[in-house]
Design a protein around this motif. Structure first.
Motif, mmCIF file in Angstrom:
data_model
loop_
_atom_site.group_PDB
_atom_site.id
_atom_site.type_symbol
_atom_site.label_atom_id
_atom_site.label_comp_id
_atom_site.label_asym_id
_atom_site.label_seq_id
_atom_site.Cartn_x
_atom_site.Cartn_y
_atom_site.Cartn_z
ATOM 1 N N HIS A 1 3.829 1.661 -1.338
ATOM 2 C CA HIS A 1 4.605 1.854 -2.573
ATOM 3 C C HIS A 1 4.304 0.693 -3.527
ATOM 4 O O HIS A 1 5.096 -0.258 -3.626
ATOM 5 C CB HIS A 1 6.106 1.917 -2.272
ATOM 6 N N ASN B 1 -5.124 8.709 2.818
ATOM 7 C CA ASN B 1 -4.477 7.452 3.251
ATOM 8 C C ASN B 1 -3.012 7.356 2.829
ATOM 9 O O ASN B 1 -2.567 6.325 2.331
ATOM 10 C CB ASN B 1 -5.249 6.238 2.704
ATOM 11 N N PRO C 1 8.099 10.113 5.334
ATOM 12 C CA PRO C 1 9.187 10.335 6.289
ATOM 13 C C PRO C 1 9.035 11.722 6.921
ATOM 14 O O PRO C 1 8.709 12.683 6.221
ATOM 15 C CB PRO C 1 10.450 10.270 5.402
ATOM 16 N N ALA D 1 0.812 -1.219 0.000
ATOM 17 C CA ALA D 1 0.000 0.000 0.000
ATOM 18 C C ALA D 1 0.849 1.274 0.000
ATOM 19 O O ALA D 1 0.473 2.279 -0.594
ATOM 20 C CB ALA D 1 -0.948 0.004 1.203
ATOM 21 N N PHE E 1 -1.442 10.137 -4.975
ATOM 22 C CA PHE E 1 -2.729 10.042 -5.697
ATOM 23 C C PHE E 1 -3.152 8.614 -6.014
ATOM 24 O O PHE E 1 -4.281 8.388 -6.446
ATOM 25 C CB PHE E 1 -2.715 10.888 -6.973
ATOM 26 N N ALA F 1 7.062 11.478 -7.987
ATOM 27 C CA ALA F 1 7.987 12.139 -7.053
ATOM 28 C C ALA F 1 7.570 11.792 -5.643
ATOM 29 O O ALA F 1 6.402 11.508 -5.370
ATOM 30 C CB ALA F 1 7.943 13.651 -7.239
ATOM 31 N N SER F 2 8.545 11.832 -4.743
ATOM 32 C CA SER F 2 8.234 11.595 -3.338
ATOM 33 C C SER F 2 7.930 12.927 -2.658
ATOM 34 O O SER F 2 8.440 13.970 -3.066
ATOM 35 C CB SER F 2 9.423 10.922 -2.651
ATOM 36 N N VAL F 3 7.125 12.857 -1.618
ATOM 37 C CA VAL F 3 6.733 14.085 -0.909
ATOM 38 C C VAL F 3 7.937 14.759 -0.255
ATOM 39 O O VAL F 3 7.895 15.946 0.040
ATOM 40 C CB VAL F 3 5.627 13.758 0.127
#
Ligand code: SAM
Length: 217
Positions: free
Chosen positions: A22, A133, A139, A20, A65, A114-116
């Motif tokens: 990744h 969710n 991180p 969930a 998303f 992209a990662s947050v």
């Protein structure tokens, strides 16, 4: 050792749940399909977008998303605005891009893998940010929320949504998740924090807040 039918089912569920945060590969594609078509997931995403009060000219970002269900809903409301999305999963970026292909071609939806913790630029300040969710996977979430707050215009809105999916999750699990999200938002400098609940099984909490109207950003 022989594995029973129940044991195999448990293993399969654990494998899906572990994806969930990744989704990757063939199992990730199946997880994305579940996110997109599970009735409660669709309800949760539609409801969350309805609470965000998106206006036709708004510039909105969704973080994490997934298969792009909420992105489509956001784009149906921000008809003269722009919808941005980021997700670190290549599988999710592909599924969401397919789901929103027409709006992407029309230049109204922009999805980036992209990662947050490595936010791309979104140009002008944003009016609203949505995350469904996904915060539990980030991180250092307080730092991430501070960075997101700086992307918002003064009095811009944020909605963080949680429907706990751990086995055995109950109303209490949702209440605790909502409290955690409120604490994170407070520590990240958001104001006017309130919680709405959607009565699914388990319930969904949407924690809404705003960026201070005047502040040292
Ligand atoms: C449980 S899924 C939820 C997907 C979608 N929001 C929904 O409700 O159907 C979590 C999503 O967050 C994404 N995600 C997790 N950690 C992330 C991070 N650090 N940066 C960007 N996306 C992330 C995952 O790839 C996955 O698509």
């Amino acid at each position: 050792m022989m594995t029973t039918g129940a044991g195999l089912k448990q293993q399969a569920i654990r494998k899906l749940v572990s994806q969930a945060g990744h989704p990757r590969g063939a199992v990730g594609r199946l997880v994305g399909w579940l996110f997109a078509y599970r009735r409660s997931n669709r309800q949760r995403n539609r409801w969350a977008v309805s609470l965000l009060g998106v206006q036709p000219t708004d510039r909105v970002l969704e973080v994490g998303f997934g298969p792009g269900v909420a992105v489509a809903e956001l784009a149906s409301r921000a008809t003269r605005g722009q919808v941005y999305g980021i997700d670190h999963s290549q599988v999710m970026a592909r599924q969401a891009s397919r789901r929103n292909a027409a709006a992407i071609r029309a230049g109204r939806v922009h999805l980036t893998r992209a990662s947050v913790d490595q936010l791309p630029s979104f140009g002008e300040p944003l009016d609203a940010i949505l995350a469904v969710n996904t915060v539990a996977f980030w991180p250092d979430p307080v730092q991430r929320l501070q960075e997101l707050r700086r992307l918002l215009r003064p009095a811009g809105r944020i909605a963080l949504v949680s429907q706990p999916r751990s086995p055995g999750a109950t109303r209490d699990t949702t209440t605790r998740a909502a409290q955690e999200l409120q604490d994170l938002l407070t520590r990240a400098g958001f104001v006017h924090i309130r919680v709405e609940t959607l009565d699914l099984d388990p319930p969904v909490a949407c924690v809404l807040a705003t960026c201070p109207a005047i502040e040292a950003r």
